[in-house]
Design an enzyme around this catalytic site. Structure first.
Site, short mmCIF file in Angstrom:
data_model
loop_
_atom_site.label_atom_id
_atom_site.label_comp_id
_atom_site.label_asym_id
_atom_site.label_seq_id
_atom_site.Cartn_x
_atom_site.Cartn_y
_atom_site.Cartn_z
CB CYS A 112 -0.91 -0.01 1.23
SG CYS A 112 -1.94 1.47 1.38
CB CYS A 416 2.05 20.40 6.32
SG CYS A 416 1.59 21.15 4.74
#
Length: 458
Positions: A112, A416
């Site tokens: 994933c 971020c």
């Protein structure tokens, strides 16, 4: 072949003056051919972690990137591709594991594309993410970065309240999950340990419920947010549904107990089912959640960031400007302190609910093209900046044009991106602001992302 009746394009336009839209609700890009490992299998000693979480080794004068490897380990790897940065490889085996290696909690880890560090002890992940900020600041000339950056505030797994799943309607079923690493292929998920319980099991349930209503061959995104009043979902579809399609979608919303279901055709969202108004709480204020609005990834992360920002603002006086304000993550709690707050963000869909509270003066403005200039900045004593990953370069350049002692004497920056934060910090420092503190906040568990709150004074 025409799509099933429930999703034939209707005569209703998908937007003002437009016919049926094309784009995200149609087909995803075809999967690129995967690179094939080649050459001999190398035995490598991992020196450190790179910015994306790969282990970094050196061989024959080249930098080698090994996914899912840890510092101090000896691993086997095979070359996958080469670039100016170095050689990307595939991990083939671990000859000598690190004592800090952890057992992944998800069976899809390494396949994933969502997580990159489940093989790492959480404490080490926190230290590594702090180091990303320290190194970015040192690169910009902040030699005292180690002293400026505090320990990471690490948030728990299972706290992410928003996600974007991919789906593909095959002949007999619908596959719903996350993209495979470096691929457009979708890995079907039974559960995801990163997400809150309300979202974790959704892929498996959606796979069964969407099969009767999606046409074969369709594919797109499913955006979900766990609001205070239930799950808010937006589903890409290839065409506006007719009555049968709407009834099928309404049944999906009922069976999943969704608060709201919106469909998106191309780039145009259209509310389809409203069972409850999605609501989010910011400070002590409950706000209706606009479709597609930005929201902090987790409630715990939101609270941690709010606490840090409020601590930096509480001992100041005067008016506050909240730039890149979103729905008011910081503007509303600051206003609850009795402060006058003016807030700006690009999208009116974000600022309108905030303005209607009567507690904050909010307006839509593109701060990249039209940053606040000197005369607009002068009335404020404090600036809160929470830009997207691109940072706030233009706004910082305007801030440092102010004469000393005029306008904002404190800047609180939420970021971020260590790279763009350190660039903007350099601009502020060169313009007379002193960087006092940086606090990392890890609400992107098992990823290479980290947030931070920094305080500057002048």
């Amino acid at each position: 072949m025409a799509p099933p009746r429930s999703f034939r394009p209707s005569n209703r336009p998908s937007g003002p003056g437009k016919g049926p839209a094309k784009g995200r609700g149609g087909k995803r890009p075809s999967t690129p051919p995967a690179a094939t490992p080649h050459g001999p299998i190398l035995s490598l000693s991992i020196d450190r972690l790179g910015a994306r979480g790969d282990g970094i080794a050196h061989a024959d004068g080249q930098t080698v990137f090994v996914p899912f490897a840890l510092p101090g380990e000896t691993v086997q790897a095979q070359a996958l591709s080469r670039s100016s940065d170095g050689v990307s490889t595939v991990l083939k085996g671990i000859e000598q594991p690190s004592e800090h290696r952890a057992d992944p909690v998800c069976p899809h880890f390494t396949r994933c594309g969502g997580c990159v560090t489940q093989h790492m002890v959480r404490e080490d992940e926190s230290v590594w993410k702090r180091s990303l900020i320290v190194e970015a600041l040192k690169h910009r000339g902040f030699e005292d970065a180690d002293a400026l950056v505090s320990s990471t505030i690490a948030l728990p797994a299972g706290s992410r309240r928003r996600a974007v799943f991919g789906y593909r309607r095959l002949a007999e079923r619908v596959v719903v999950g996350f993209n495979e690493r470096a691929s457009h292929q979708i890995i079907p998920l039974d559960a995801c340990p990163v997400l809150v319980p309300a979202l974790s099991s959704l892929p498996a349930r959606l796979s069964a419920l969407l099969a009767p209503v999606l046409p074969k061959g369709s594919q797109g995104d499913i955006m979900v947010v766990a609001s205070d009043t239930g799950v808010d979902m937006m589903l890409d579809i290839p065409a506006i549904p007719d009555l049968a399609g709407r009834e099928g979608l309404a049944a999906v919303a009922d069976q999943l107990d969704l608060a709201r279901l919106t469909v998106r055709i191309g780039k145009t969202p259209e509310p389809m089912v409203m069972r409850r108004q999605p609501v989010i709480t910011l400070g002590n204020t409950r706000l209706p959640l606009p479709i597609g609005a930005f929201l902090q990834p987790s409630a715990e992360g939101q609270q941690a960031l709010q606490d840090l920002v409020l601590a930096a603002v509480r001992d100041t006086t005067g008016a506050v400007a909240d730039l890149f304000c979103g729905m008011g993550t910081f503007a509303l709690p600051i206003a609850e302190l009795g402060r006058q707050v003016t807030a700006y963000d690009l999208e009116a869909v974000q600022t309108a609910p905030l303005h209607t509270t009567g507690r904050v003066k909010a307006q839509a403005r593109d701060l990249f093209r039209l940053p606040l200039i000197i005369d607009e900045l002068k009335p404020f004593s404090t600036i809160v900046l929470d830009p997207p990953r691109a940072g706030a370069q233009q706004q910082c350049q305007e801030l440092v044009r102010l004469p000393s002692g005029v306008g904002p004497q404190r800047v609180v920056m939420v970021s971020c991106s260590p790279a763009t934060f350190s660039r903007d910090a350099r601009i502020l420092a060169d313009g007379g602001y002193q960087l006092n503190s940086v606090t990392p906040v890890d609400q992107f568990v098992w990823s290479a992302h980290v947030e931070l709150v920094a305080v500057f004074t002048r």
